[in-house]
Every structure is written in C-alpha cells, then in structure tokens.
Design an enzyme around this catalytic site. Structure first.
Site, short mmCIF file in Angstrom:
data_model
loop_
_atom_site.label_atom_id
_atom_site.label_comp_id
_atom_site.label_asym_id
_atom_site.label_seq_id
_atom_site.Cartn_x
_atom_site.Cartn_y
_atom_site.Cartn_z
N GLN A 28 0.85 -1.18 0.00
CA GLN A 28 0.00 0.00 0.00
C GLN A 28 0.89 1.24 0.00
OE1 GLN A 28 -3.72 -0.95 2.74
NE2 GLN A 28 -1.85 -1.55 3.78
N ASP A 82 -2.60 0.29 12.84
CA ASP A 82 -2.17 1.44 13.64
C ASP A 82 -2.27 1.17 15.13
OD1 ASP A 82 -4.96 2.30 14.52
OD2 ASP A 82 -5.16 2.51 12.37
N GLU A 101 -2.97 -8.39 10.45
CA GLU A 101 -2.73 -7.22 9.60
C GLU A 101 -1.90 -7.66 8.39
OE1 GLU A 101 -2.17 -4.07 7.55
OE2 GLU A 101 -3.40 -3.76 9.35
N ASP A 150 -11.26 -3.73 11.13
CA ASP A 150 -10.83 -2.34 11.06
C ASP A 150 -10.08 -2.17 9.75
OD1 ASP A 150 -9.96 0.22 11.40
OD2 ASP A 150 -8.70 -0.18 13.16
#
Length: 276
Positions: A28, A82, A101, A150
């Site tokens: 990303q 995060d 993640e 999330d």
C-alpha cells in the site's frame, strides 16, 4: 504549511499539514503527516486517522461490540495496523487478542512515527500476525467472542473484505461481529453493498459516529450476530463501570444514541432489510 487534499469524484477533504514524516510505497502507499490536528495516517490517498479525532472512530468501533458481549475474553481484529482498535479492545481485559494485519509496514510506521496504540501492539495478551486476514478467517477453526474488522475503504486489495463469503466465514467463527461501513452520506453505494452482503448474519444493526477526519463527518458502523443484539442502557452502563474503562468520546449514553438514525437513513436501512 501546505495542504493535504483527499479527493474523490464528488467531494474532497483538505487538512493543513506542517510536514510529511514518512512515506513508503509497497503493498500500500503509506504516508504519515504532522498536521495542525496531530499525526495523520494516509493509505492509498485516503485519511485513516488524525490524532485529534481518532477516538470517535476507534472507541465506537471497539466498545459497542465489546460491551454488547457480556464477557468478551477472546477477540479477533482484522486490519487495524495502527493499533488504535487493539488499544480500546484491551481496556476490557480480554484473555487473548489476535490481530491479523496484512501490511507490516503500516504497523512499523505507526509504531515509529505515531504511537496511538499506547503500547497495545506490544501487550502480552495480543498476538500480531502479518498475513492475509481473509485467508485467516477462511481457514480458522477457533471461535471468538468478538470479531472486529478495522479496514480501509473498498479498494482492489480490500474488496474481498466486503464480500458475502468473507462475512459468512466471520459469522462462523464469532459471536459478535463489527466493522466500519463507510459514509452513508457520500458513499451510499458502498454502504448499501455492506448491508446487502452482510445478510448472512441473522441480526444486524447500523450505528453512527461523528468523525471530522472523514468526508461528510457522519460515519457508519455495522454490528452483527446470529444472536440478539438488544442490550439495554442500564446493562451497558454496568458493564462499562465494572470494566473501569476510560474513554475520550464513548459513553454508554452515546452507545445507545448511536443507533438512533435520521429518517433518510432509517429508510435506506429498512429498505435493505435491517432493524432500526
């Protein structure tokens, strides 16, 4: 100082920035800025959080499902690199939190340049896995009290997180499921897609939070389960007090009020077959 501009087809968001602290293009495109409102994480051109306002996102994403469950001891977080959601989940003192993640660079960049996790990413109760959350859920043979996604806005990389197959797999391994479900004001198509595809759950409810860092300000979340989601204010307040949770934005009263939708949104939600 300069301006960071997040632009979409019909709307935009402008934030005054002091300087760029970090940038990396890999899986990303990750950017971190120092702004007049604190540190800001941007992924693929979209603001993920700004320190001044992040509590109204992370607290509502985490505490609504965590307090809906009478005793959440085992929690799965998909995304959330995060660490903000993990920070809030850990306030409930679960026995185990698994966070999956896909992008290690998000975790390391936020650890080094932001730190909103407040130590959550290094908490011994948390297991951090750097892998594809979709594949993890698909192949998982464990059961979780609460599962929270999330994730980022829909993109080629995250689109499978919005598919019926993914939601079906989540319903199989969790008692309560929660996710952010986009802006019903400016992203109605994406919002409707979430409502349509989550029909694999027996019960679903939409709730709102005011988040200035996201275009339109009004942001939606979805909580789902194959069991009843009705929890009275007194019970939520008692759980909140028993767990001794400290928050900046969330309160039990805000929790209940968040499910009261404006008429135009009630109409969309009913049209899509959900309770209001």
């Amino acid at each position: 100082m300069e301006w960071f501009i997040e632009a979409s087809d019909n709307y935009g968001l402008m934030i005054r920035v002091r300087k760029k602290l970090y940038e990396f293009k890999g899986l990303q495109h990750i950017e971190i800025y120092d702004t007049v409102f604190g540190k800001m994480l941007v992924i693929d051109g979209y603001v993920q959080f700004i320190e001044r306002f992040e509590a109204s996102y992370h607290e509502m994403l985490a505490h609504v499902p965590m307090l809906t469950h009478p005793s959440p001891k085992k929690v799965l977080i998909i995304g959330g690199g995060d660490g903000g959601t993990a920070r809030e989940v850990l306030k409930h003192d679960p026995d185990e939190v698994v966070m999956v993640e896909i992008d290690r660079n998000v975790v390391e960049a936020c650890r080094q340049h932001v730190g909103i996790d407040k130590g959550a990413l290094d908490d011994p109760r948390l297991t951090l896995l750097i892998e594809n959350g979709i594949e993890y859920v698909k192949n998982c043979d464990e059961k979780f009290d609460v599962l929270i996604v999330d994730g980022t806005d829909p993109s080629p990389a995250s689109e499978p997180l919005f598919s019926p197959d993914f939601y079906r797999a989540c319903s199989r391994i969790s008692d309560i499921y929660a996710m952010q479900s986009q802006s019903p004001v400016l992203q109605e198509k994406e919002f409707r897609t979430v409502l349509r595809n989550t029909a694999v759950f027996r019960e679903r409810r939409v709730y709102l939070s005011y988040i200035p860092m996201y275009p339109g300000g009004i942001w939606s979340f979805l909580i789902a389960s194959d069991s009843s989601l009705n929890v009275e204010l007194d019970k939520i307040r008692r759980r909140f007090e028993e767990r001794r949770i400290e928050t900046e934005y969330y309160t039990p009263e805000v929790h209940v009020a968040a499910f009261t939708l404006p008429r135009w949104l009630e109409n969309i939600v009913r049209e899509m077959g959900l309770e209001v």
